[in-house]
Design an enzyme around this catalytic site. Sequence first.
Site, PDB file in Angstrom:
ATOM      1  CB  SER A   1     -23.601   3.702  -1.896  1.00  0.00           C
ATOM      2  OG  SER A   1     -24.691   4.612  -1.746  1.00  0.00           O
TER       3      SER A   1
ATOM      4  CE1 TYR B   1     -19.754   7.542  -0.946  1.00  0.00           C
ATOM      5  CE2 TYR B   1     -22.030   7.569  -1.706  1.00  0.00           C
ATOM      6  CZ  TYR B   1     -21.061   7.087  -0.849  1.00  0.00           C
ATOM      7  OH  TYR B   1     -21.387   6.136   0.092  1.00  0.00           O
TER       8      TYR B   1
HETATM    9  P1  NDP Z   1     -17.560   7.065   8.242  1.00  0.00           P
HETATM   10  O1  NDP Z   1     -17.226   8.423   7.739  1.00  0.00           O
HETATM   11  O2  NDP Z   1     -18.111   6.894   9.616  1.00  0.00           O
HETATM   12  O3  NDP Z   1     -16.290   6.095   8.085  1.00  0.00           O
HETATM   13  C1  NDP Z   1     -15.469   6.130   6.956  1.00  0.00           C
HETATM   14  C2  NDP Z   1     -14.304   5.210   7.235  1.00  0.00           C
HETATM   15  O4  NDP Z   1     -13.452   5.178   6.081  1.00  0.00           O
HETATM   16  C3  NDP Z   1     -13.459   5.672   8.416  1.00  0.00           C
HETATM   17  O5  NDP Z   1     -13.207   4.556   9.228  1.00  0.00           O
HETATM   18  C4  NDP Z   1     -12.172   6.175   7.755  1.00  0.00           C
HETATM   19  O6  NDP Z   1     -11.004   5.950   8.522  1.00  0.00           O
HETATM   20  C5  NDP Z   1     -12.106   5.300   6.518  1.00  0.00           C
HETATM   21  N1  NDP Z   1     -11.259   5.867   5.482  1.00  0.00           N
HETATM   22  C6  NDP Z   1     -11.498   6.964   4.698  1.00  0.00           C
HETATM   23  N2  NDP Z   1     -10.470   7.171   3.848  1.00  0.00           N
HETATM   24  C7  NDP Z   1      -9.563   6.185   4.091  1.00  0.00           C
HETATM   25  C8  NDP Z   1      -8.312   5.832   3.534  1.00  0.00           C
HETATM   26  N3  NDP Z   1      -7.774   6.554   2.525  1.00  0.00           N
HETATM   27  N4  NDP Z   1      -7.643   4.761   4.027  1.00  0.00           N
HETATM   28  C9  NDP Z   1      -8.185   4.027   5.029  1.00  0.00           C
HETATM   29  N5  NDP Z   1      -9.382   4.297   5.595  1.00  0.00           N
HETATM   30  C10 NDP Z   1     -10.058   5.358   5.135  1.00  0.00           C
HETATM   31  O7  NDP Z   1     -18.570   6.479   7.175  1.00  0.00           O
HETATM   32  P2  NDP Z   1     -19.496   5.175   7.129  1.00  0.00           P
HETATM   33  O8  NDP Z   1     -19.182   4.236   8.223  1.00  0.00           O
HETATM   34  O9  NDP Z   1     -20.861   5.644   6.938  1.00  0.00           O
HETATM   35  O10 NDP Z   1     -19.009   4.581   5.722  1.00  0.00           O
HETATM   36  C11 NDP Z   1     -18.442   3.294   5.551  1.00  0.00           C
HETATM   37  C12 NDP Z   1     -18.706   2.858   4.117  1.00  0.00           C
HETATM   38  O11 NDP Z   1     -20.120   2.759   3.907  1.00  0.00           O
HETATM   39  C13 NDP Z   1     -18.183   3.846   3.060  1.00  0.00           C
HETATM   40  O12 NDP Z   1     -17.627   3.125   1.988  1.00  0.00           O
HETATM   41  C14 NDP Z   1     -19.435   4.572   2.614  1.00  0.00           C
HETATM   42  O13 NDP Z   1     -19.336   5.077   1.314  1.00  0.00           O
HETATM   43  C15 NDP Z   1     -20.461   3.452   2.727  1.00  0.00           C
HETATM   44  N6  NDP Z   1     -21.850   3.914   2.788  1.00  0.00           N
HETATM   45  C16 NDP Z   1     -22.294   4.640   3.858  1.00  0.00           C
HETATM   46  C17 NDP Z   1     -23.609   5.072   3.883  1.00  0.00           C
HETATM   47  C18 NDP Z   1     -24.174   5.868   5.004  1.00  0.00           C
HETATM   48  O14 NDP Z   1     -25.309   6.394   4.877  1.00  0.00           O
HETATM   49  N7  NDP Z   1     -23.490   5.999   6.145  1.00  0.00           N
HETATM   50  C19 NDP Z   1     -24.534   4.781   2.776  1.00  0.00           C
HETATM   51  C20 NDP Z   1     -23.939   3.998   1.716  1.00  0.00           C
HETATM   52  C21 NDP Z   1     -22.657   3.587   1.730  1.00  0.00           C
HETATM   53  P3  NDP Z   1     -10.431   6.992   9.630  1.00  0.00           P
HETATM   54  O15 NDP Z   1     -11.596   7.409  10.489  1.00  0.00           O
HETATM   55  O16 NDP Z   1      -9.396   6.220  10.363  1.00  0.00           O
HETATM   56  O17 NDP Z   1      -9.831   8.149   8.868  1.00  0.00           O
END
Ligand code: NDP
Length: 252
Positions: A147, A161
């Site tokens: 990020s 974070y």
């Molecule tokens: P979402 O909240 O939509 O998705 C997060 C995902 O992470 C879900 O699929 C969730 O799985 C999974 N997850 C969380 N904890 C676990 C775990 N312990 N084991 C396995 N899976 C896990 O967020 P985003 O799609 O936005 O985020 C995806 C990535 O992008 C993250 O790393 C985030 O930090 C990064 N990011 C996002 C930004 C944004 O603005 N959206 C900006 C910068 C970085 P489940 O639903 O099955 O629980």
Amino acid sequence: MSRGRKPILLVTGGARGIGAAIVRLAAKAGYAVAINYLHAANEAHALAQSIQQQGGLAFAIQADVSNEEDVVKMFKEVDQHLGTITALVNNAGIVDQKARVSEMHLDRLQKMFATNVFGSFLCSREAVLRMSTQSGGHGGVIVNISSIASRLGSPGQYVDYAASKAAIDTLTTGLAKEVASEGIRVNAISPGIIDTEIHASGGEPDRVKEAGPMIPIGRVGTAEEVANAVLWVLSDKASYVTGACIDVSGGR
Ligand code: NDP
């Protein structure tokens, strides 16, 4: 990557948001995809089914990336179902409610680092063990979803974070140098503000609507725009790119 065989990709947190967009694009590009999920079982299975209906190869697999036993088991299941992975996207990540550092308790910090940092370390370890040409593998590519917060720091909001993502950047540059001679490339994609549900879980459901004016391009990004960058880094078109952290942030 052996000729004539589909490249095999594992996407952690692949059922929703940015992860799901990566899964969809990768399946279209011909990857066999393992879709990891923690809670989103319905979404993961539906996504795998829709890829299969379109003639692709995909399966959903439950694992908590912060749990070492789960991670080891997940990689063994991917070996059995699809074969030895050639690509890994460490996408799973969490954000907690807005808080100042002075309000952050140890359990919050432990969960943040266990998921965002240790999860990426554990999955990278399992991937390297399989991909390394020194241990009989055929090489591969790892992409970490970081990020731009790793450089901005997110003061007053999500310093925990941001610090976890800074650790991801260091994992990326360090591991890239460590395994470059073993046929493995490691890069990070650093999104800016992307329209997904993560902002609601951080207590800021309106962030996506309100953020446009502070972004040079004038709008937040889409999960597909991040996925496009990931697919490029995974591909042979990025064959000389390793140890890089690439922003996909609309210039923020
Ligand atoms: P979402 O909240 O939509 O998705 C997060 C995902 O992470 C879900 O699929 C969730 O799985 C999974 N997850 C969380 N904890 C676990 C775990 N312990 N084991 C396995 N899976 C896990 O967020 P985003 O799609 O936005 O985020 C995806 C990535 O992008 C993250 O790393 C985030 O930090 C990064 N990011 C996002 C930004 C944004 O603005 N959206 C900006 C910068 C970085 P489940 O639903 O099955 O629980």
